[in-house]
Design an enzyme around this catalytic site. Structure first.
Site, PDB file in Angstrom:
ATOM      1  N   PHE A 183       0.850  -1.191   0.000  1.00  8.34           N
ATOM      2  CA  PHE A 183       0.000   0.000   0.000  1.00  8.34           C
ATOM      3  C   PHE A 183       0.887   1.244   0.000  1.00  8.34           C
ATOM      4  O   PHE A 183       1.892   1.295   0.719  1.00  8.34           O
ATOM      5  CB  PHE A 183      -0.889  -0.041   1.247  1.00  8.34           C
ATOM      6  CG  PHE A 183      -1.989   0.964   1.262  1.00  8.34           C
ATOM      7  CD1 PHE A 183      -3.161   0.738   0.548  1.00  8.34           C
ATOM      8  CD2 PHE A 183      -1.871   2.142   1.979  1.00  8.34           C
ATOM      9  CE1 PHE A 183      -4.196   1.664   0.563  1.00  8.34           C
ATOM     10  CE2 PHE A 183      -2.895   3.082   2.001  1.00  8.34           C
ATOM     11  CZ  PHE A 183      -4.060   2.836   1.293  1.00  8.34           C
ATOM     12  N   ASP A 243       0.871  -5.197   8.251  1.00  7.65           N
ATOM     13  CA  ASP A 243      -0.218  -4.224   8.192  1.00  7.65           C
ATOM     14  C   ASP A 243      -1.509  -5.006   7.950  1.00  7.65           C
ATOM     15  O   ASP A 243      -1.655  -5.680   6.925  1.00  7.65           O
ATOM     16  CB  ASP A 243       0.047  -3.214   7.066  1.00  7.65           C
ATOM     17  CG  ASP A 243      -0.980  -2.095   7.020  1.00  7.65           C
ATOM     18  OD1 ASP A 243      -2.123  -2.303   7.479  1.00  7.65           O
ATOM     19  OD2 ASP A 243      -0.648  -1.007   6.508  1.00  7.65           O
ATOM     20  N   TYR A 265     -11.163   2.110  10.453  1.00  8.99           N
ATOM     21  CA  TYR A 265     -12.354   2.623   9.753  1.00  8.99           C
ATOM     22  C   TYR A 265     -12.816   1.737   8.604  1.00  8.99           C
ATOM     23  O   TYR A 265     -13.796   2.053   7.960  1.00  8.99           O
ATOM     24  CB  TYR A 265     -12.124   4.055   9.258  1.00  8.99           C
ATOM     25  CG  TYR A 265     -10.869   4.288   8.435  1.00  8.99           C
ATOM     26  CD1 TYR A 265     -10.809   3.946   7.095  1.00  8.99           C
ATOM     27  CD2 TYR A 265      -9.742   4.880   9.007  1.00  8.99           C
ATOM     28  CE1 TYR A 265      -9.666   4.181   6.344  1.00  8.99           C
ATOM     29  CE2 TYR A 265      -8.595   5.125   8.277  1.00  8.99           C
ATOM     30  CZ  TYR A 265      -8.560   4.773   6.937  1.00  8.99           C
ATOM     31  OH  TYR A 265      -7.423   4.995   6.210  1.00  8.99           O
ATOM     32  N   LYS A 266     -12.113   0.654   8.339  1.00 10.31           N
ATOM     33  CA  LYS A 266     -12.533  -0.211   7.229  1.00 10.31           C
ATOM     34  C   LYS A 266     -13.494  -1.271   7.763  1.00 10.31           C
ATOM     35  O   LYS A 266     -14.610  -0.952   8.158  1.00 10.31           O
ATOM     36  CB  LYS A 266     -11.300  -0.801   6.551  1.00 10.31           C
ATOM     37  CG  LYS A 266     -10.510   0.296   5.815  1.00 10.31           C
ATOM     38  CD  LYS A 266      -9.174  -0.156   5.301  1.00 10.31           C
ATOM     39  CE  LYS A 266      -8.497   1.003   4.567  1.00 10.31           C
ATOM     40  NZ  LYS A 266      -7.056   0.839   4.464  1.00 10.31           N
ATOM     41  N   ARG A 310     -13.096  -1.919  -7.409  1.00 10.38           N
ATOM     42  CA  ARG A 310     -13.106  -2.844  -6.266  1.00 10.38           C
ATOM     43  C   ARG A 310     -14.510  -2.954  -5.688  1.00 10.38           C
ATOM     44  O   ARG A 310     -15.216  -1.950  -5.542  1.00 10.38           O
ATOM     45  CB  ARG A 310     -12.169  -2.343  -5.157  1.00 10.38           C
ATOM     46  CG  ARG A 310     -10.711  -2.510  -5.459  1.00 10.38           C
ATOM     47  CD  ARG A 310      -9.883  -2.288  -4.202  1.00 10.38           C
ATOM     48  NE  ARG A 310     -10.324  -1.100  -3.456  1.00 10.38           N
ATOM     49  CZ  ARG A 310      -9.763  -0.688  -2.323  1.00 10.38           C
ATOM     50  NH1 ARG A 310      -8.761  -1.370  -1.786  1.00 10.38           N
ATOM     51  NH2 ARG A 310     -10.188   0.400  -1.710  1.00 10.38           N
TER      52      ARG A 310
HETATM   53  C1  PLP Z   1      -6.251   1.885   4.557  1.00 14.35           C
HETATM   54  C2  PLP Z   1      -4.828   1.531   4.733  1.00 14.35           C
HETATM   55  C3  PLP Z   1      -3.966   2.365   5.440  1.00 14.35           C
HETATM   56  C4  PLP Z   1      -4.493   3.679   5.942  1.00 14.35           C
HETATM   57  O1  PLP Z   1      -3.575   4.440   6.580  1.00 14.35           O
HETATM   58  P1  PLP Z   1      -4.054   5.805   7.272  1.00 14.35           P
HETATM   59  O2  PLP Z   1      -2.881   6.264   8.007  1.00 14.35           O
HETATM   60  O3  PLP Z   1      -5.231   5.458   8.129  1.00 14.35           O
HETATM   61  O4  PLP Z   1      -4.509   6.749   6.218  1.00 14.35           O
HETATM   62  C5  PLP Z   1      -2.657   1.961   5.623  1.00 14.35           C
HETATM   63  N1  PLP Z   1      -2.218   0.799   5.122  1.00 14.35           N
HETATM   64  C6  PLP Z   1      -3.028  -0.029   4.429  1.00 14.35           C
HETATM   65  C7  PLP Z   1      -2.518  -1.313   3.914  1.00 14.35           C
HETATM   66  C8  PLP Z   1      -4.350   0.320   4.212  1.00 14.35           C
HETATM   67  O5  PLP Z   1      -5.157  -0.474   3.516  1.00 14.35           O
END
Ligand code: PLP
Length: 409
Positions: A124, A195, A220-221, A368
């Site tokens: 990511f 992660d 938040y997901k 997606r």
């Molecule tokens: C959504 C997501 C993030 C989000 O990071 P934020 O600091 O909350 O913006 C980080 N890593 C992955 C793999 C994600 O899917």
């Protein structure tokens, strides 16, 4: 397969009653719970209580009386139960990006003789940016080594301080073999950081069974904590005393209200908290996490796999429109979303959203579709694919307004 068969699947669904727990707006098929989880009905009431009673009436006393001060550890202990961690190994704090920074920095310091952070090209973006930003700051010999997925194990050598990977690939929804890669890292003397942003709430995760060292993840997901919800981080008990956060804020001090001149890290994972927890956001996150603690996780996994299988099967029946499934077809190899490739993916997704089917777009050509098991119905999959078929057939996506990119997709 027809719509009635999907209605019947919903009737037999052991998780069907969960949909009622969430706000599900009329006329919307929501297939983006992998980016922003739906709102639990209980959240508004809870926030109202926290604002009016705890803040409004309790005022500063609520740090003690409403146990605000314990929120990072209390919510962390709850999240721990969802990811195979022990109480005292997780705190809810900061954002995923900031937590990554803290843990990568701590890992680099712990293994100071090892200059490399190893990761993969398809990680990511924020994970790559944060790692690069850290090594720039560290200067000297430090480097991020970015390799292709197939080369990860070969790239593990005794220069690697930490192998930093995202468990579930945000694009394809495929996922790593966490125990295997963690073990490979350990055999080379490196730490393994995972992660879990697209994992917790999407598929079973067992950090301790995998011997994982460090982890971060998003609130938040799939966890339904609300937009920008606090994230979490995990430090395996065996590393907690050796790892120092680079953000030595007072809330990670052993005695925050001792107002000592010098920083002394709190024992355990609590030292990874830097500043004052955002209580309103923490309250919303806790509602989502509390719901997840009542969920039959294997049943949720089975249902999201079945929804994904049904989706793929129905998309396969759309002929002649250059759609390509960009996720593993085997549900055992897929997390909880399916990506579909199309040359006009952005515009098709915009048109689909205007048709009431909300997924998202990932550059350059992926749509997606996420299958959050608690509020997605089989009939939603049917309706979503029919509307996708309609958007393609009618060329509704060709409207010029869909060529202009919005800030968030
Ligand atoms: C959504 C997501 C993030 C989000 O990071 P934020 O600091 O909350 O913006 C980080 N890593 C992955 C793999 C994600 O899917």
């Amino acid at each position: 397969m027809d719509r009635d068969a999907c209605v019947e699947l919903d009737r037999q669904d052991p998780l069907a009653q969960w949909r009622d727990v969430f706000e599900c707006p009329e006329g919307v098929v929501y297939l983006d719970g992998n980016s922003l989880g739906a709102l639990p009905k209980a959240t508004a009431q809870r926030l109202d209580h926290v604002v009016r009673e705890e803040w409004g009436t309790g005022l500063i006393r609520s740090w003690n009386t409403a146990h605000w001060i314990d929120a990072p550890s209390r919510i962390g202990d709850k999240i721990a139960r969802l990811i195979g961690a022990e109480p005292g190994e997780v705190v809810a704090t900061d954002s995923t990006s900031v937590n990554l920074f803290k843990l990568l920095a701590a890992a680099a310091k712990l293994h100071a003789g090892r200059p490399t952070i190893l990761t993969e090209a398809q990680n990511f973006p924020t994970d790559l940016y944060i790692a690069k930003g850290l090594v720039d700051l560290l200067g000297g010999a430090h480097a991020v080594r970015v390799v292709e997925r197939a080369d990860l194990e070969r790239a593990l050598d005794d220069r690697v301080a930490v192998l930093a990977l995202t468990h579930v690939d945000y694009a394809s929804g495929s996922f790593h073999d966490m125990p295997r890669l963690t073990d490979a890292a350990h055999r080379r003397g490196a730490l393994a950081l995972w992660d879990l942003s697209h994992s917790a709430g999407a598929l079973p995760v067992d950090l301790n069974a995998s011997q994982a060292d460090l982890a971060v993840g998003c609130g938040y997901k799939y966890l339904n904590g609300g937009p920008g919800a606090p994230a979490y981080l995990f430090v395996a008990r065996r590393w907690q005393e050796a790892l120092r956060s680079p953000l030595t804020g007072w809330m990670g001090h052993a005695d925050p209200f001792g107002f000592e001149a010098r920083y002394r890290p709190a024992p355990g994972v609590r030292r990874q908290v830097a500043g004052t927890p955002p209580i309103l956001a923490m309250a919303a996150l806790e509602v989502g996490v509390d719901l997840w603690l009542q969920v039959d996780l294997p049943a949720a996994r089975r249902k999201s796999q079945a929804l994904g299988d049904l989706f793929i099967r129905l998309v396969d029946t759309i002929d002649g429109f250059d759609l390509e499934i960009a996720s593993p077809r085997d549900a055992a190899l897929r997390a909880s979303h399916v990506a579909v490739r199309h040359p006009q993916a952005y515009r098709v997704m915009r048109a689909l959203i205007d048709e009431g089917v909300i997924g998202d777009f990932r550059t350059p050509d992926l749509m997606r579709f996420g299958f959050a098991a608690l509020y997605t119905r089989y009939v939603d999959i049917w309706d979503a694919v029919r509307r996708l078929d309609h958007v393609l057939r009618s060329q509704a996506w060709a409207r010029p307004e869909y060529a202009r990119k919005l800030a968030v997709t």
